[in-house]
Design a protein around this motif. Structure first.
Motif, PDB file in Angstrom:
ATOM      1  N   CYS A   1      96.660  39.859 -67.236  1.00  0.00           N
ATOM      2  CA  CYS A   1      96.972  41.252 -66.925  1.00  0.00           C
ATOM      3  C   CYS A   1      97.278  42.021 -68.207  1.00  0.00           C
ATOM      4  CB  CYS A   1      98.155  41.325 -65.962  1.00  0.00           C
ATOM      5  SG  CYS A   1      98.306  42.976 -65.266  1.00  0.00           S
TER       6      CYS A   1
ATOM      7  N   SER B   1     102.370  40.459 -68.632  1.00  0.00           N
ATOM      8  CA  SER B   1     103.332  39.686 -67.830  1.00  0.00           C
ATOM      9  C   SER B   1     103.081  38.187 -67.923  1.00  0.00           C
ATOM     10  CB  SER B   1     103.246  40.116 -66.366  1.00  0.00           C
ATOM     11  OG  SER B   1     101.964  39.801 -65.848  1.00  0.00           O
TER      12      SER B   1
ATOM     13  N   CYS C   1      99.312  44.247 -68.767  1.00  0.00           N
ATOM     14  CA  CYS C   1     100.728  44.567 -68.974  1.00  0.00           C
ATOM     15  C   CYS C   1     101.445  43.477 -69.749  1.00  0.00           C
ATOM     16  CB  CYS C   1     101.436  44.844 -67.648  1.00  0.00           C
ATOM     17  SG  CYS C   1     101.809  43.353 -66.699  1.00  0.00           S
TER      18      CYS C   1
ATOM     19  N   SER D   1      99.620  49.282 -67.504  1.00  0.00           N
ATOM     20  CA  SER D   1      98.230  48.785 -67.427  1.00  0.00           C
ATOM     21  C   SER D   1      97.257  49.922 -67.174  1.00  0.00           C
ATOM     22  CB  SER D   1      98.076  47.766 -66.299  1.00  0.00           C
ATOM     23  OG  SER D   1      98.795  46.607 -66.582  1.00  0.00           O
TER      24      SER D   1
ATOM     25  N   ARG E   1     104.964  48.352 -64.716  1.00  0.00           N
ATOM     26  CA  ARG E   1     103.908  47.505 -65.296  1.00  0.00           C
ATOM     27  C   ARG E   1     102.523  48.040 -64.938  1.00  0.00           C
ATOM     28  NH1 ARG E   1     104.919  43.120 -67.804  1.00  0.00           N
ATOM     29  NH2 ARG E   1     106.961  42.150 -67.790  1.00  0.00           N
TER      30      ARG E   1
ATOM     31  N   CYS F   1      98.830  40.523 -60.470  1.00  0.00           N
ATOM     32  CA  CYS F   1      99.862  41.384 -61.072  1.00  0.00           C
ATOM     33  C   CYS F   1      99.538  42.840 -60.774  1.00  0.00           C
ATOM     34  CB  CYS F   1      99.963  41.071 -62.562  1.00  0.00           C
ATOM     35  SG  CYS F   1     101.359  41.860 -63.385  1.00  0.00           S
ATOM     36  N   CYS F   2      98.942  43.537 -61.728  1.00  0.00           N
ATOM     37  CA  CYS F   2      98.742  44.978 -61.558  1.00  0.00           C
ATOM     38  C   CYS F   2      97.474  45.343 -60.780  1.00  0.00           C
ATOM     39  CB  CYS F   2      98.722  45.653 -62.924  1.00  0.00           C
ATOM     40  SG  CYS F   2     100.286  45.476 -63.808  1.00  0.00           S
TER      41      CYS F   2
HETATM   42 ZN   LIG Z   1     100.439  43.459 -64.799  1.00  0.00          ZN
END
Ligand SMILES: [Zn+2]
Length: 134
Positions: free
Chosen positions: A12, A16, A14, A45, A41, A23-24
């Motif tokens: 991802c 993470s 972001c 992204s 987040r 995730c995003c």
């Molecule tokens: Zn993310």
């Protein structure tokens, strides 16, 4: 002009450590973010991927700009969460403090900001942020 979206198994944007698909990615596809941090987040992204629609959709109508423009020559590298206050799945408001690291025409830089979020009808929305000095 826009940046290609990563595959669901790719890391991802972001930072993470999770895959984009866990995730995003789903939040960009329209699922509600469970917490203020997850929304933060997904917005980071979205800056990295230049998803203006997601940024506008998750911006509170009281503070939302008419449009989002992306400055050419910038790429968003990493999001560091510094602090969170509330913003959990049983809260309706929260604060997220973060550092967003970018690479721009003059090299690397960062934005350190403390942002406020509210949840309206189950949807977390960004209200505004205060930029802090490093
Ligand atoms: Zn993310």
């Amino acid at each position: 002009m826009s940046v290609e979206r990563p595959g669901s198994d790719a890391p991802c944007p972001c930072g993470s450590g999770a895959t984009y698909g866990s995730c995003c990615g789903p939040i960009h596809d329209g699922e509600p973010a469970p917490t203020a941090v997850r929304l933060m987040r997904s917005r980071f992204s979205a800056f990295a991927l230049e998803l203006a629609g997601h940024l506008l959709r998750t911006w509170h109508p009281d503070t939302r700009p008419p449009r989002v423009d992306f400055e050419p020559g910038f790429s968003w590298k990493r999001l560091q969460i510094v602090d969170t206050v509330k913003g959990g799945d049983s809260d309706d408001a929260g604060i997220v403090e973060f550092r967003a690291i970018y690479s721009g025409p003059d090299g690397r830089g960062l934005i350190h900001e403390r942002s406020s979020f509210v949840r309206v009808d189950g949807w977390w929305l960004y209200i505004e942020g205060t930029v802090l000095d490093e």
